[in-house]
Design a protein around this motif. Structure first.
Motif, PDB file in Angstrom:
ATOM      1  N   PRO A  57      -4.647   3.603   0.496  1.00 54.95           N
ATOM      2  CA  PRO A  57      -5.781   4.165   1.631  1.00 54.95           C
ATOM      3  C   PRO A  57      -6.095   5.589   1.824  1.00 54.95           C
ATOM      4  O   PRO A  57      -5.234   6.336   1.624  1.00 54.95           O
ATOM      5  CB  PRO A  57      -4.846   3.646   2.942  1.00 54.95           C
ATOM      6  N   ALA A  93      -9.473   1.821   0.833  1.00 54.53           N
ATOM      7  CA  ALA A  93      -8.414   1.565  -0.070  1.00 54.53           C
ATOM      8  C   ALA A  93      -8.662   1.387  -1.503  1.00 54.53           C
ATOM      9  O   ALA A  93      -9.511   0.553  -1.780  1.00 54.53           O
ATOM     10  CB  ALA A  93      -7.546   0.639   0.761  1.00 54.53           C
ATOM     11  N   TYR A 116     -12.537  -0.852  -4.699  1.00 56.13           N
ATOM     12  CA  TYR A 116     -11.586  -0.195  -3.451  1.00 56.13           C
ATOM     13  C   TYR A 116     -12.108  -1.502  -2.239  1.00 56.13           C
ATOM     14  O   TYR A 116     -12.868  -2.397  -2.631  1.00 56.13           O
ATOM     15  CB  TYR A 116     -12.320   0.729  -2.948  1.00 56.13           C
ATOM     16  N   LEU A 156      -3.993  -3.269   6.518  1.00 56.70           N
ATOM     17  CA  LEU A 156      -2.733  -2.742   5.958  1.00 56.70           C
ATOM     18  C   LEU A 156      -1.954  -2.162   7.139  1.00 56.70           C
ATOM     19  O   LEU A 156      -0.935  -1.578   6.821  1.00 56.70           O
ATOM     20  CB  LEU A 156      -3.160  -1.518   4.999  1.00 56.70           C
ATOM     21  N   VAL A 160      -2.382  -0.531  -3.332  1.00 56.20           N
ATOM     22  CA  VAL A 160      -3.475  -0.019  -2.877  1.00 56.20           C
ATOM     23  C   VAL A 160      -3.357   1.415  -2.104  1.00 56.20           C
ATOM     24  O   VAL A 160      -2.179   1.552  -1.576  1.00 56.20           O
ATOM     25  CB  VAL A 160      -4.565  -0.946  -1.796  1.00 56.20           C
ATOM     26  N   GLU A 203     -11.674   4.307   7.029  1.00 54.44           N
ATOM     27  CA  GLU A 203     -10.846   4.416   5.882  1.00 54.44           C
ATOM     28  C   GLU A 203     -11.321   3.296   4.942  1.00 54.44           C
ATOM     29  O   GLU A 203     -11.868   2.356   5.088  1.00 54.44           O
ATOM     30  CB  GLU A 203      -9.502   3.972   6.266  1.00 54.44           C
ATOM     31  N   THR A 250       0.320   5.765   0.062  1.00 52.64           N
ATOM     32  CA  THR A 250      -0.231   7.013   0.025  1.00 52.64           C
ATOM     33  C   THR A 250       0.245   8.093  -0.935  1.00 52.64           C
ATOM     34  O   THR A 250      -0.180   9.176  -0.974  1.00 52.64           O
ATOM     35  CB  THR A 250      -0.714   7.530   1.284  1.00 52.64           C
ATOM     36  N   THR A 275      -9.591  -1.161   5.772  1.00 50.12           N
ATOM     37  CA  THR A 275      -8.132  -1.327   5.399  1.00 50.12           C
ATOM     38  C   THR A 275      -7.337  -1.772   6.608  1.00 50.12           C
ATOM     39  O   THR A 275      -6.203  -1.416   6.898  1.00 50.12           O
ATOM     40  CB  THR A 275      -7.566   0.260   5.419  1.00 50.12           C
ATOM     41  N   TRP A 279       0.793  -1.246   0.029  1.00 47.19           N
ATOM     42  CA  TRP A 279       0.048  -0.181   0.000  1.00 47.19           C
ATOM     43  C   TRP A 279       0.728   1.163   0.228  1.00 47.19           C
ATOM     44  O   TRP A 279       2.121   1.218   0.212  1.00 47.19           O
ATOM     45  CB  TRP A 279      -1.032   0.128   1.175  1.00 47.19           C
TER      46      TRP A 279
END
Lengths: 276, 386
Positions: free
Chosen positions: B233, B178, B260, B267, B231, B176, A7, B264, A5
């Motif tokens: 988030p 993702a 999506y 994660l 992914v 949240e 951001t 999350t 993951w």
């Protein structure tokens, strides 16, 4: 490494513009000239390559992504694929996503692309890249290893299915992609195309082992017809059980039955050498 | 353990034609559950994806739900939304999940059901690992927005590579999510296209990522989707919007749907303490630090520790520091530094300009509900002359 993951924003290069115009050489499997894609503003990881062309013929291709000034480009990624007839192409097939992004883009250093084909066509391609600037926020596995291809700069090997007259889903013969891997490798994508106008389900095996003693280590099931996009399937979980010196081969079976008969198939792989 | 695997990917039905998974008719009506795998044969099976087989469909938006359980008691474990332009085309017919789904009990039946914007004939196969040795897995559901409805229509700007207006894909929820990617149509041939995804209220959107794709022929190909490299988030209550820009001047509308995860938690690094929702104050008091009672000038104190382990995207786990120069009778004011938001693994916990002392005791404390791992502290200190 749990699930990936981040951001950190993904960006495109070039951004908000058509992909760089990349011209084939006109000689089979000879690279065309490098074309500038752009220059990242920060050290970055390469996450994908997007491409398209107006050539309506069938063609196997390899695209190199390189970094460096004109005349001194270093290849950091090579991808391969196939497409035939733009009327069949889907757009996801026009984007190669690296399951393990390549940490090779440097701030202020030019990124370029070149292409080579198995045909002599010189219709231009448009090529762009997707990338993420460092430092990354998140949990992302990257590598500095370039992606590579089997076969390399040569025609995909001819692979027969089970053959006319045999029941559907009869295995075809194994076809060698690599006689002996030069290192432990991780397979990141597989490609196959078929010379048949009949829409058919298929299963594609990757195997290791000497001729006559192959063991299937991975199977992709799908559906195919000859016209379409590059048929490339990146593996979200790359296959990591091929040690140095391994012979790598592939075979196919399909639901083809009379009257369609057997077809010619052409497989290829994209991989990275370890250590990643 | 890593992203890679040595496990074999398998198709079901094995060495057999894909299985018809009928929709329930036009207008997003579920069809019946169809068995794809009668029983898993290991306790570590993981669902890897879906392959579309032969069928007859055109410009079809569809959702395929993956269920586990006996006939009549299937439990939804994931949903894949796809756009299928033309069943007669070649090309990509496989959707591999970005993260395989685990947590499937030994002997489980795996089934699919499907609904679509327009009814059509679709056959499917299951792709799975019969035992997966990667820890890049999840038990959480993939889903889509819109859900059970037509995708959002996005009208391009008439100028080449000029942004369209923003269009809301997802109104936000109190937790949240993702983002995984997009399932979209493309009505224009021979174009490059960029989709910006943004969060924020209308007219205050902030781009969080860009997905680039290309189209050679409109309404051709078997499957259309575009995925992020990993992914993404998003904070709770995030509104997600999309805009596009592309080659050429066509203003024919595109359709876009969001793929999506609605959870999350997979994660984050789990908090290794029972009762994870509670804040627990953890305190470490250092030994006395002195050098024959002469002055020590403290330039900095760096705490060597694991950072970036926050449980949410918006929390700033805090490390608190105070010190006493009189044996613990009185204390300095508390200083604080963030230990990094989730994923900021390179965050430094570095306190500067800590004054002077003849005999000092530091006290470090934390209370945020996240994993805390302290390795050592490194002081930059200079000894005085008296």
């Amino acid at each position: 490494m749990a699930a990936k993951w981040s951001t950190t924003r993904q960006k495109s290069l070039p951004a908000a513009a058509n992909g760089a115009t990349v011209t084939p050489s006109g000689t089979a499997w000879v690279s065309g000239a490098w074309a500038t894609i752009g220059t990242p503003a920060a050290d970055s990881i390469l996450t994908g390559v997007t491409y398209r062309t107006l050539n309506d013929g069938y063609q196997e291709f390899e695209i190199d992504i390189g970094v460096g000034g004109a005349g001194s480009e270093t290849v950091v990624a090579t991808i391969n694929g196939y497409f035939r007839a733009i009327s069949g192409c889907s757009n996801d097939g026009m984007f190669f996503r690296f399951p393990i992004p390549i940490d090779a883009l440097v701030s202020g250093v030019r990124v370029a692309a070149r292409i080579r084909l198995h045909v002599t066509d010189v219709t231009v391609w448009n090529v762009s890249i997707a990338y993420q600037e460092k430092p990354l926020v998140g949990s992302v596995q990257t590598t500095t290893q370039p992606s590579r291809t089997y076969p390399s700069a040569s025609n995909f090997p001819l692979m027969a299915d089970g053959g006319s007259g045999n029941p559907a889903w009869t295995n075809g013969a194994w076809v060698q992609l690599a006689a002996a891997t030069s290192a432990d490798i991780v397979i990141i994508a597989a490609t196959v195309w078929v010379f048949s106008g009949h829409v058919q389900d298929f299963e594609l095996d990757i195997g290791t082992g000497a001729a006559g003693f192959e063991t299937a280590i991975w199977t992709l099931k799908g559906n195919i017809v000859q016209n379409g996009a590059p048929f490339v399937t990146p593996f979200p979980n790359p296959l990591d059980n091929i040690v140095a010196g391994s012979r790598v081969s592939m075979r196919v079976r399909a639901d083809v039955t009379f009257p369609y008969g057997s077809a010619d198939w052409y497989p290829a792989l994209c991989y990275m050498e370890k250590p990643l | 353990m890593s992203l890679q695997t040595t496990s074999k990917l398998i198709g079901a039905p094995a060495a057999g034609a894909s299985i018809t998974v009928a929709d329930g008719g036009n207008g997003w009506v579920w069809g019946s559950w169809v068995t794809m795998l009668a029983a898993t044969t290991t306790a570590t099976a993981a669902i890897a994806g879906i392959a579309l087989g032969e069928g007859t469909y055109s410009t079809m938006q569809t959702e395929i739900q993956i269920g586990v359980g006996g006939a009549g008691s299937e439990v939804d474990i994931s949903l894949v939304r796809l756009y299928g332009p033309n069943s007669g085309s070649g090309s990509h017919s496989v959707f591999l999940l970005p993260i395989p789904i685990t947590g499937i009990a030994l002997g489980s039946r795996i089934a699919f059901r499907r609904r679509a914007s327009l009814t059509g004939s679709v056959t499917c196969a299951l792709l799975y690992f019969d035992g997966l040795d990667s820890d890049a897995v999840t038990t959480k559901k993939l889903t889509a927005a819109p859900l059970g409805a037509n995708a959002v229509s996005v009208t391009p700007n008439a100028g080449a590579w000029v942004n369209s207006t923003w269009n809301v894909l997802f109104a936000g929820v109190a937790h949240e999510i993702a983002i995984v990617g997009l399932a979209m149509s493309n009505p224009v041939p021979n174009i490059d296209i960029e989709y910006d995804l943004a969060t924020g209220a209308p007219a205050a959107e902030t781009v969080v990522t860009t997905i680039r794709s290309a189209c050679m022929q409109e309404n051709a190909g078997k499957l259309w989707f575009a995925m992020l490299p990993e992914v993404l988030p998003l904070e709770a209550s995030s509104i997600v919007s999309v805009r596009l820009r592309k080659t050429g001047t066509s203003t024919t509308a595109h359709t876009v749907a969001l793929l999506y995860y609605d959870d999350t938690t997979f994660l984050t690094t789990p908090v290794p303490t029972p009762g994870t929702a509670r804040d627990i104050r953890r305190v470490r008091v250092f030994s006395h630090i002195s050098d024959v009672q002469e002055w020590l000038f403290w330039k900095s104190l760096q705490i060597d520790m694991e950072t970036g382990t926050a449980q949410t995207l918006t929390s700033d786990p805090t490390v608190w520091l105070r010190y006493s120069d009189d044996g613990g009778h009185t204390w300095s004011h508390l200083r604080s530094i963030t230990a990094g938001r989730r994923g900021q693994y390179a965050a430094r916990v570095l306190f500067r300009q800590l004054g002077r002392s003849r005999d000092r005791v530091y006290e470090l404390s934390v209370s945020d509900p996240c994993p805390w791992t302290f390795l050592r502290a490194i002081a930059d200190v200079e000894k005085g002359i008296s």
